[in-house]
Design a protein around this motif. Structure first.
Motif, PDB file in Angstrom:
ATOM      1  N   LEU A  23      -9.221  -5.883  -8.071  1.00 29.89           N
ATOM      2  CA  LEU A  23      -8.063  -5.262  -7.438  1.00 29.89           C
ATOM      3  C   LEU A  23      -6.846  -6.186  -7.514  1.00 29.89           C
ATOM      4  CD1 LEU A  23      -9.626  -3.515  -4.290  1.00 29.89           C
ATOM      5  CD2 LEU A  23      -8.512  -2.415  -6.249  1.00 29.89           C
ATOM      6  N   GLN A  24      -7.053  -7.451  -7.231  1.00 26.59           N
ATOM      7  CA  GLN A  24      -5.947  -8.406  -7.298  1.00 26.59           C
ATOM      8  C   GLN A  24      -5.429  -8.537  -8.721  1.00 26.59           C
ATOM      9  OE1 GLN A  24      -4.396 -10.160  -4.632  1.00 26.59           O
ATOM     10  NE2 GLN A  24      -2.955 -10.379  -6.335  1.00 26.59           N
ATOM     11  N   TRP A  84       1.981  -4.407  -8.444  1.00 23.35           N
ATOM     12  CA  TRP A  84       1.728  -3.909  -7.098  1.00 23.35           C
ATOM     13  C   TRP A  84       1.598  -5.054  -6.103  1.00 23.35           C
ATOM     14  CZ3 TRP A  84       0.408   0.809  -4.516  1.00 23.35           C
ATOM     15  CH2 TRP A  84       0.586   1.958  -5.311  1.00 23.35           C
ATOM     16  N   ASP A  85       1.942  -4.736  -4.865  1.00 25.07           N
ATOM     17  CA  ASP A  85       1.611  -5.601  -3.736  1.00 25.07           C
ATOM     18  C   ASP A  85       0.239  -5.150  -3.245  1.00 25.07           C
ATOM     19  OD1 ASP A  85       1.297  -7.034  -1.451  1.00 25.07           O
ATOM     20  OD2 ASP A  85       3.168  -6.412  -0.508  1.00 25.07           O
ATOM     21  N   LYS A  86      -0.729  -6.047  -3.255  1.00 25.16           N
ATOM     22  CA  LYS A  86      -2.097  -5.658  -2.927  1.00 25.16           C
ATOM     23  C   LYS A  86      -2.193  -5.069  -1.516  1.00 25.16           C
ATOM     24  CE  LYS A  86      -6.833  -7.338  -2.811  1.00 25.16           C
ATOM     25  NZ  LYS A  86      -7.759  -8.487  -2.839  1.00 25.16           N
ATOM     26  N   ASN A  87      -1.320  -5.472  -0.635  1.00 29.21           N
ATOM     27  CA  ASN A  87      -1.361  -4.935   0.730  1.00 29.21           C
ATOM     28  C   ASN A  87      -1.052  -3.447   0.771  1.00 29.21           C
ATOM     29  OD1 ASN A  87      -1.983  -7.471   1.805  1.00 29.21           O
ATOM     30  ND2 ASN A  87       0.198  -8.048   1.885  1.00 29.21           N
ATOM     31  N   ALA A 124      -3.462  -5.450  -9.605  1.00 30.06           N
ATOM     32  CA  ALA A 124      -2.179  -5.457  -8.906  1.00 30.06           C
ATOM     33  C   ALA A 124      -1.201  -6.406  -9.598  1.00 30.06           C
ATOM     34  CB  ALA A 124      -2.387  -5.871  -7.446  1.00 30.06           C
ATOM     35  N   ASP A 125      -1.675  -7.547 -10.023  1.00 29.84           N
ATOM     36  CA  ASP A 125      -0.806  -8.490 -10.730  1.00 29.84           C
ATOM     37  C   ASP A 125      -0.334  -7.917 -12.061  1.00 29.84           C
ATOM     38  OD1 ASP A 125      -1.166 -10.257  -8.653  1.00 29.84           O
ATOM     39  OD2 ASP A 125      -2.797 -11.376  -9.643  1.00 29.84           O
TER      40      ASP A 125
END
Length: 585
Positions: free
Chosen positions: A497-498, A506-509, A501-502
């Motif tokens: 997921l991280q 995306w902001d993982k939050n 997102a990178d």
């Protein structure tokens, strides 16, 4: 009746000649005086030794008998005598009494005439070759012509023997022959041998002289060129050479490598800076100097840190990580890369290559990966001969050069996909590299010196066990099994997921996704044993969401319905493209 024998050094004469003889040895003087008083004859016999003979074995058994025509005693008790030779004689029953030699003689009868056509023809051939010999020696050919015209055949033979400096042994062999034709044939053979020898020596001397003159000319021109460059401020090449020589002397190369480097440096310095070979030698020396001969990363193995590194970068795989930690523990105890070479075998995407990188991080070593897929040329490992156009060192040496250390972690990726063709078998070279008993003196064809690979930690990866038994015997096979659904879920939570997102910004939050939703992606949209396809599907999910929200990463709850909505569009689009492509085909 026995005749007196006078041993002589380096004097072999034929009959029919008047020979002046000088003797100062008391025994030789006594021999001449006794022979003059009793028989007026004496046998001139060559001797083997330099000193006056002491036994019959010290003289030859053939000589020339002659009449003593004149004896002149000198104030110092030496004697000058004139002897007119008459016959060639064989000696037998040689005896010595009070230092004087006597022997029974038997004349050697000639079986042919010295005036025969064969003798005349051989004499002319000898004369022609003596003229060639005069090119290499200061032979007075007018004297030879005078001998031919005014002296008999025996005088000609003696003159050639003296002028050509034929050995005493050979002259005696010619003397004892009972055929004039045989004598001239043997004499011609010696003259031919001497002529050919002198021609070869002359050619060699001329070649050496030309080489010396060429080398001196090159040295003078290069010195002038350096002076001109220095005068106009362009003496950079000389500074580069001096700097390179200093680097060679100060480098930590082994003695063999340093000797090789200095030898090639001297060759390069003697060449023109613009020559092609000079450029090749400079490149070769640069490669030698760039190798990490004694540059090692400082290793401080911390097993707890290694365990934390492996756990943080890889989820699950407990047996595999434990075996890796065992290997690291042995390295910590021994201080060397002892033990088997590890080979990770598993399906694509199960984390073989990333696991190798984690090992390098755990050991604080440099990391280099070499892909072996499709390699079919042995030169990939051993390098090319530096005489070839475009020659370069092998990939192992290149990896060490890029790492700038002699103890990195080198990953041999996809070792099962090596090929083999007419250019050689790369697996044979790899067997030497992976053998701790052989890789201490690994020799790259380009570098041409031994390099110690025992400090390198080699790790191999493979998708299958489709390898030769010899290669599998060099390594310890560690099979990495396929991930279970729960392991894929954990990997997705901790890593994928991280990473997605990178990749998509995306902001993982802002990503809200449940375990059931991730399991839905795994079950409905992936089929592989690893997690690469799962990584791609998560990235696709985030990209489709960005497209719906005008490029903004709005906080989104990715439910199962939302996932089907986004991924189904993507899946249908891919299916349509494939169908359309099929129609167009």
């Amino acid at each position: 009746m026995k005749e007196f024998v006078l041993p002589v050094r380096e004097l072999v004469v034929h009959p029919g000649q008047t020979v002046p003889v000088y003797v100062d040895n008391p025994l030789s003087v006594a021999c001449l005086e006794t022979a003059t008083a009793e028989t007026q004859r004496v046998v001139l016999c060559p001797q083997h030794t330099w000193n006056y003979p002491t036994s019959a074995k010290d003289i030859f058994t053939v000589g020339t008998i002659g009449e003593i025509a004149q004896v002149l005693r000198m104030p110092d008790d030496s004697i000058h005598t004139i002897i007119k030779t008459t016959d060639i004689v064989n000696l037998s029953n040689i005896s010595i009494k009070a230092g004087l030699f006597t022997a029974e003689i038997e004349p050697v009868m000639m079986i042919d005439s010295p005036d025969s056509p064969q003798v005349i023809a051989l004499r002319d051939r000898i004369m022609n070759h003596m003229q060639k010999l005069s090119l290499y020696h200061k032979v007075k050919m007018d004297k030879m012509q005078n001998i031919i015209q005014n002296y008999p055949v025996p005088a000609f033979i003696d003159a050639v023997v003296q002028i050509a400096n034929i050995s005493v042994d050979t002259a005696v062999e010619i003397l004892k022959m009972n055929s004039w034709t045989g004598k001239f044939a043997a004499l011609l053979e010696q003259v031919l041998l001497l002529t050919e020898t002198d021609r070869i020596e002359s050619d060699i001397s001329r070649h050496v002289q030309n080489q010396m003159e060429h080398g001196q000319r090159q040295a003078i021109l290069q010195e002038k060129l350096r002076a001109i460059q220095k005068e106009i401020g362009e003496d950079g090449d000389e500074n580069i050479l001096l700097d390179m020589k200093k680097k060679i002397n100060e480098s930590a190369m082994p003695a063999e490598a340093k000797e090789k480097a200095m030898s090639e440096f001297k060759r390069m310095r003697a060449m023109s800076p613009m020559s092609q070979e000079g450029g090749l030698l400079k490149t070769y020396l640069d490669e030698l100097l760039s190798m990490p001969w004694n540059k090692s990363d400082e290793i401080q193995i911390d097993l707890q840190k290694a365990r934390e590194t492996l756990d943080s970068e890889h989820s699950g795989m407990i047996p595999v990580k434990e075996r890796i930690l065992e290997h690291i523990a042995v390295m910590k105890k021994t201080g060397k890369n002892r033990g088997s070479i590890l080979c990770f075998v598993g399906a694509p995407g199960v984390g073989k290559t990333s696991l190798c990188k984690s090992i390098a991080n755990a050991l604080s070593r440099k990391y280099c990966r070499i892909s072996l897929g499709g390699i079919s040329d042995e030169a990939h490992f051993r390098g090319h001969r530096k005489t070839y156009i475009g020659a370069q060192c092998g990939r192992i040496m290149d990896a060490l050069k890029r790492c700038k250390t002699n103890n990195p972690v080198i990953v041999l990726d996809e070792i099962d996909k090596m090929g083999r063709d007419w250019r050689g078998d790369p697996e044979s070279a790899l067997l030497e590299i992976l053998d701790p008993e052989q890789n201490k003196t690994f020799r790259d064809h380009y570098l041409e010196v031994d390099f110690d690979l025992s400090n390198v930690l080699f790790i191999a990866t493979s998708n299958t066990l489709n390898m030769s038994s010899a290669l599998k015997d060099r390594m310890e096979i560690i099979e990495i099994p396929a991930y279970t659904e729960q392991e894929k879920l954990q990997i997705a939570r901790e890593h994928l997921l991280q990473r997605a997102a990178d990749d998509t910004g995306w902001d993982k939050n802002n990503i809200i996704i449940s375990d059931d939703a991730i399991l839905h992606i795994i079950r409905q949209y992936t089929t592989e044993q690893g997690v690469r396809e799962l990584q791609r599907e998560i990235s696709t999910l985030l990209r489709r969401s960005l497209l719906q929200n005008d490029g903004e990463d709005v906080k989104t709850d990715f439910t199962i319905d939302k996932i089907d909505e986004l991924l189904s569009v993507h899946k249908n689009a891919n299916t349509s493209n494939k169908i359309g492509f099929g129609v167009r085909a």
